[in-house]
Every structure is written in C-alpha cells, then in structure tokens.
Design a protein around this motif. Structure first.
Motif, PDB file in Angstrom:
ATOM      1  N   LEU A  18       0.829  -1.199   0.000  1.00  0.00           N
ATOM      2  CA  LEU A  18       0.000   0.000   0.000  1.00  0.00           C
ATOM      3  C   LEU A  18       0.866   1.253   0.000  1.00  0.00           C
ATOM      4  N   GLN A  19       1.910   1.267   0.794  1.00  0.00           N
ATOM      5  CA  GLN A  19       2.826   2.397   0.838  1.00  0.00           C
ATOM      6  C   GLN A  19       3.513   2.609  -0.509  1.00  0.00           C
ATOM      7  N   GLN A  20       3.896   1.502  -1.132  1.00  0.00           N
ATOM      8  CA  GLN A  20       4.546   1.610  -2.442  1.00  0.00           C
ATOM      9  C   GLN A  20       3.583   2.152  -3.493  1.00  0.00           C
ATOM     10  N   GLN A  21       2.318   1.700  -3.391  1.00  0.00           N
ATOM     11  CA  GLN A  21       1.307   2.174  -4.319  1.00  0.00           C
ATOM     12  C   GLN A  21       1.095   3.682  -4.165  1.00  0.00           C
ATOM     13  N   ARG A  22       1.062   4.132  -2.934  1.00  0.00           N
ATOM     14  CA  ARG A  22       0.891   5.557  -2.676  1.00  0.00           C
ATOM     15  C   ARG A  22       2.068   6.362  -3.208  1.00  0.00           C
ATOM     16  N   GLN A  23       3.268   5.823  -3.031  1.00  0.00           N
ATOM     17  CA  GLN A  23       4.447   6.520  -3.545  1.00  0.00           C
ATOM     18  C   GLN A  23       4.417   6.599  -5.073  1.00  0.00           C
ATOM     19  N   ARG A  24       3.970   5.489  -5.715  1.00  0.00           N
ATOM     20  CA  ARG A  24       3.849   5.509  -7.180  1.00  0.00           C
ATOM     21  C   ARG A  24       2.834   6.563  -7.620  1.00  0.00           C
ATOM     22  N   GLN A  25       1.721   6.665  -6.870  1.00  0.00           N
ATOM     23  CA  GLN A  25       0.702   7.660  -7.197  1.00  0.00           C
ATOM     24  C   GLN A  25       1.258   9.076  -7.063  1.00  0.00           C
ATOM     25  N   LYS A  26       2.037   9.299  -6.006  1.00  0.00           N
ATOM     26  CA  LYS A  26       2.632  10.622  -5.817  1.00  0.00           C
ATOM     27  C   LYS A  26       3.582  10.965  -6.951  1.00  0.00           C
TER      28      LYS A  26
END
Length: 232
Positions: A18-26
């Motif tokens: 989830l954290q990685q997904q959020r970073q990709r979104q950012k």
C-alpha cells in the motif's frame, strides 16, 4: 488453517504494498504536474510569439510636417486639437473628419494644425502618447497617430504599439530605448497641465485662434476665423 504468524506477515506485506502504491501515485501526480507546467510554458511562448494582428490605416497625406504640427505656420488660422488616444469621440473625429480638415484646410494653406495629447482616461492613454512621441523622434508622429486611432478597439499594449513601430519601419532599437527610458513621460504629464491651463476639460477640444470649441462646431468656427482674416 493459517497460523497467526503467517497472517501477521501477510498484513505486513499488504501494508508495504500500500505504501509503495501511494508513492507511485505521488510520483505519477508529480510527473503529470510537470508535464502540464511544461505544456503551459509552451502555450505561453507560442502565444507571446504569435504575430500581433492590427489594422493598417489608409495613409493621410500631410505636408509639411513639423513634429506634432502640420501645414503652413503662417496660415491665417491656427487649430490645436487636445485629444486622448483612448477617447472614443477622438477616434470618431479621426475616422470621420480629420481627413477633411487636412485636405480642405491644411493642404490649402488655410490652417496650421497641431495635435496635443491630453491623456487622462487610462494608463493606455499615457502609454500611447509616449509611443507617439517616440515615433516623432523618427519623423513618424502622424503615421503612428493614425495607427493608434485605426486600432482604437484593441488594448493599447506595449506589444501592439511596438508592432506599429515595426510596421512603420522605425529603428526599433531607438524606439525601444525611447520607451524604456521614459523619455517623454514627463512631457505627456506636462501636456495635460498645459491643456488644463487653457481651460480644456474634455476631449476632443479644439483651440481655433484662441477659441475653444468641440468637434461639432469646429469647421464652422474655422470658416468664421477665415472670413475674419480676409476682412479689410
């Protein structure tokens, strides 16, 4: 049945994902923002470099020219126009009556005609007057004056005024230096003070041998002055 240890591990993995997904979104948002900013810059550059569109006025033959005056200095009638380049009635006079004044009265030696800017309507009034004076330095005051009035409906921006100068084949380096230095800024202010000292309160106003009149009375007043000048 899964052990509590494996469930805990699964939860830790899901959180990390989830954290990685959020970073990709950012990162994606940042890339999109940069791309949009770049597009905006390109659009601004394209628009700023787009040629300025304006109307080229039909030339009015004026001779002889002396700065902001035209005609024979010894003519029996002296007419001084006080005008604001952003005045709708001044533009109407230029469009409807100035050619007649020049052809019937100035060119025939009856009238010596002077244009004096009385700038008060907006900042564009002052800017246009300064630009016209800068054109005067290169012998093109009257031509520049015609360009301004022919394009009355357009905002009188520095870019548009410079386009006039370029179309008139002025020395642009000299014109740019004149505008940037504010060479005629004080003179434009003084023109306004001079007009007010003569009793001028609006534009266009015409001084015909010392008598102030509006444009509707102009030609009749000139004719009266000419008649008086020929009386013994």
């Amino acid at each position: 049945m899964p052990s509590s240890q494996s469930t805990s591990k699964s939860k830790r993995v899901s959180y990390r994902e989830l954290q990685q997904q959020r970073q990709r979104q950012k990162r994606l948002i940042a890339v999109v923002f940069v791309a949009l900013a770049a597009i905006a810059v390109v659009v601004v550059l394209i628009l700023s470099n787009r040629p300025v569109e304006f109307t080229r006025p039909e030339p009015i033959e004026r001779s002889p020219v002396n700065a902001t005056s035209v005609g024979d200095p010894n003519a029996p009638v002296k007419v001084e126009e006080f005008s604001d380049f952003r005045c709708v009635h001044c533009a109407a006079f230029w469009r409807e009556s100035e050619r007649r004044l020049v052809e019937e009265y100035v060119a025939t030696g009856k009238v010596y005609f002077t244009y004096t800017p009385f700038s008060f309507i907006s900042d564009e009034s002052f800017l246009a007057a300064e630009a016209a004076y800068c054109a005067m330095d290169q012998g093109k005051f009257w031509e520049f004056h015609d360009y301004i009035f022919a394009n009355y409906d357009l905002p009188m921006t520095e870019k548009l005024l410079r386009a006039f100068a370029q179309d008139l084949k002025l020395n642009l380096a000299q014109y740019d230096n004149c505008m940037a230095s504010g060479k005629y800024r004080q003179k434009v202010q003084e023109d306004g003070q001079y007009a007010r000292s003569k009793g001028v309160t609006g534009t266009p106003t015409f001084d015909v041998n010392g008598t102030l009149v509006g444009q509707t009375e102009l030609f009749a007043t000139i004719d009266q002055a000419l008649a008086s000048s020929t009386q013994p």
